[in-house]
Design an enzyme around this catalytic site. Structure first.
Site, mmCIF file in Angstrom:
data_model
loop_
_atom_site.group_PDB
_atom_site.id
_atom_site.type_symbol
_atom_site.label_atom_id
_atom_site.label_comp_id
_atom_site.label_asym_id
_atom_site.label_seq_id
_atom_site.Cartn_x
_atom_site.Cartn_y
_atom_site.Cartn_z
ATOM 1 N N ASP A 1 6.155 -22.721 11.700
ATOM 2 C CA ASP A 1 5.859 -22.846 12.944
ATOM 3 C C ASP A 1 4.444 -22.317 13.431
ATOM 4 O OD1 ASP A 1 5.826 -23.299 15.796
ATOM 5 O OD2 ASP A 1 7.481 -21.736 16.205
ATOM 6 N N ASP B 1 1.720 -28.322 17.639
ATOM 7 C CA ASP B 1 2.667 -27.239 17.345
ATOM 8 C C ASP B 1 3.570 -27.723 16.437
ATOM 9 O OD1 ASP B 1 4.570 -25.262 17.529
ATOM 10 O OD2 ASP B 1 5.308 -25.481 19.427
#
Length: 631
Positions: free
Chosen positions: A99, A295
């Site tokens: 992430d 992202d």
């Protein structure tokens, strides 16, 4: 003297004292836990609400090592990609979601009050000889007892994680040039939402912040200030991650990334082309909120409403001959198309239009259909748009689907992001990214050297008690052959494992063969050599990685295999004595029996001799016969 002057004088005095203490601690050779400032994130945000420090040291990427790590799972099947990290001594393995929008790495703690059931066992701090809690200080949020630093993160999908901060040794696998390093991470005590229900254990935070694993490695001068992600394609999954720099492709497309704009990795997107035609949009439409953000922890792409409407209309116009169908979830109004009766995605580029992301510099990044479509889960040969409107949020959010089969370089040192279209399953071969360097002379890839004979396994980062902790490695393996077929071939399989690991056959033995439907479960036990009483962290991690990364090659007759679970056991004195000295004990017993029998025989002979001295020898007792005389 005024109050202002007093405050100014006190402030200068405090700064002077802190500088003195810093210099003093810098000369202290003892290791202390790293302390990091911690800030709570804003609601519905995965990163802390604070300014990002941009003053990282300038490090030449070619002079520093990097850590190449494999990616697992699939973006749309699982909703994420994971990598493997090992924490503690002995190492405990975890599958962590990659992430780039999170700034802290965390795993479930053994004393977690509210944690779901995940892929691997919870982290046990009490079982790690190198674990240290991060003690409460003025730069972090503390627990109620003011003893330990804590963290808390909330995400846009309303999941959250909170727990305590700890520091321990982190290993990156056997393909990494980096030796195990100490780092701060979160030990979860509460999970909610998707974080509670997901199969992955936790998250590896690659965002911009002091608790980010990338920042910690950069600030120590271990890697250059960049990392790269490469997600596998629609039919492949997996991929690669590289922490640190390497030689980038010459035709990679770079765009500026403004770290002052937000704590997220953004790009200067100004327009979108569909089938070569520019969408009629103002360039400012992609400049709202945090701008256009990459992202890796988000699955799909989300555009501002105006941009989404124009994009959807353009794609539907180009794909107008196709039949539109309902989406897989009746609760959502998906835009889906029925393409063909088969699920073959190789011809999508002939049916759907190409899409280009246009940057401020005028360069563009070309997307293929797999970068904006996902498979319909209920209709074969059907595909749906993986791009959605972002509602009231004016941020452009580009999730993992947009970068499938694309090498994305986050060059934080130069505030740029690069894109290069490639097959991510072959990334290492195409770029010649170096793995862990062998010790001279070069040993075979999985050689298990003695801890005493190979200094490369005893790094300067080892702490007292870290070395020589593991006496046995148990690996539970599932094979796609039935147990009745496997049973007469146990010895052959054991020989294959020892050959692949390049160790002695006596170091590997198989047990606990059971049936699991048409598959088999078997336990592979690996023990050190007789000359090396225990495994080091690096060696044990290397062995587990070879199984988890499918580097063990077996003949087709044994089918495919999967590492189900593993356990690293510490030294067991009784067991170790039996394993190392069985032959010696048997020899001693045999010698003792022989010596005892000899001693017993000598004693019997001596006893008889003593008894015979009471009589005359037989020869001397012979006399002439005499007639018996009456009494």
């Amino acid at each position: 003297m005024s109050l202002t002057s007093i405050y100014a004088t006190l402030s200068l005095l405090l700064i002077y004292l802190s500088l003195l203490s810093t210099n003093a601690s810098g000369n202290d050779g003892s290791r202390r836990p790293m302390l990091f400032p911690l800030f709570l994130s804003q609601s519905n945000s995965s990163s802390p609400s604070r300014s990002v420090s941009l003053h990282h040291r300038k490090l030449h990427k070619s002079s520093l090592p990097n850590s190449r790590m494999r990616l697992y799972d699939d973006l749309l099947l699982n909703g994420y990609y994971t990598t493997r990290l090992w924490i503690g001594t002995p190492p405990q393995m975890f599958a962590l979601i990659v992430d780039s929008g999170s700034t802290v790495t965390y795993v479930p703690c053994s004393d977690c009050e509210q944690c779901g059931k995940h892929q691997d066992p919870k982290f046990q701090p009490e079982m790690s000889s190198t674990y240290q809690p991060v003690k409460c200080n003025m730069d972090c949020n503390c627990d109620d007892d003011k003893e330990q630093c804590v963290y808390e993160r909330e995400y846009a999908e309303h999941s959250s994680s909170k727990g305590v901060l700890g520091e321990d040794l982190i290993s990156f696998g056997n393909e990494s040039q980096l030796t195990p390093q100490r780092a701060v991470f979160g030990c979860e005590t509460v999970e909610t939402g998707d974080l509670y229900s997901q199969r992955a254990d936790g998250i590896i935070g690659l965002g911009q912040g002091d608790l980010s694993l990338v920042d910690q490695l950069v600030d120590k001068g271990l890697i250059s200030n960049s990392f790269a992600l490469c997600y596998g394609g629609m039919d492949i999954g997996g991929g690669s991650m590289v922490l640190g720099g390497f030689d980038y492709p010459s035709d990679m497309i770079f765009t500026d990334s403004d770290p002052d704009r937000s704590p997220y990795y953004n790009i200067d997107l100004t327009g979108i082309r569909v089938a070569g035609k520019q969408l009629s949009l103002s360039s400012g439409v992609f400049d709202g909120e945090h701008g256009a953000v990459l992202d890796s922890g988000t699955t799909y792409a989300y555009l501002p409403d105006a941009a989404f409407a124009a994009f959807e209309e353009a794609v539907m116009r180009e794909a107008s001959p196709l039949k539109q169908i309902d989406g897989p979830d009746p609760n959502f109004k998906d835009t889906c198309f029925h393409v063909a009766p088969s699920n073959d995605a190789s011809g999508l580029s002939k049916i759907f239009p190409s899409v280009e992301m246009v940057f401020k510099s005028g360069q563009s990044w070309l997307l293929s259909p797999e970068n904006y479509l996902f498979r319909h889960s209920k209709v074969h040969g059907a595909y749906c748009l993986g791009v959605f409107p972002n509602g009231k949020d004016h941020t452009t959010l580009l999730g993992g689907i947009v970068v499938r089969n694309t090498l994305v370089v986050y060059d934080r040192e130069n505030s740029k992001v690069g894109f290069w279209r490639t097959n991510c399953s072959e990334l290492s071969d195409r770029l010649h990214i170096a793995g862990a360097p062998p010790s001279p002379p070069p040993p075979p890839p999985a050689k298990l050297p003695s801890n005493d004979s190979n200094p490369s396994l005893n790094t300067s980062n080892n702490l007292p008690g870290e070395k020589n902790q593991i006496g046995r490695i148990n690996l539970d393996i599932q094979l796609t052959v039935n147990s009745s077929y496997l049973k007469p071939r146990i010895d052959e399989l054991s020989q294959l494992f020892s050959k692949e690991l390049n160790i002695k056959p006596t170091q590997v033995y198989l047990s606990n063969l059971t049936s699991n439907g048409s598959n088999s479960l078997i336990r592979v036990v690996v023990v050190p050599t007789e000359s090396s009483s225990l495994f080091s962290n690096v060696t044990a991690t290397s062995i587990v990685s070879r199984f988890s990364d499918h580097q063990i090659k077996l003949p087709e007759t044994f089918g495919d295999y999967q590492l189900v679970t593993y356990k690293l056991e510490p030294q067991s004195k009784g067991t170790r004595w039996q394993m190392k000295n069985t032959t010696l004990v048997i020899a001693i017993v045999m010698v003792s029996v022989v010596v005892g029998l000899l001693a017993y025989g000598v004693w019997l002979m001596w006893k008889r001799k003593q008894t015979s001295n009471l009589y005359k020898p037989v020869d001397e007792a012979i006399v002439a016969e005499q007639e018996l005389q009456p009494l």
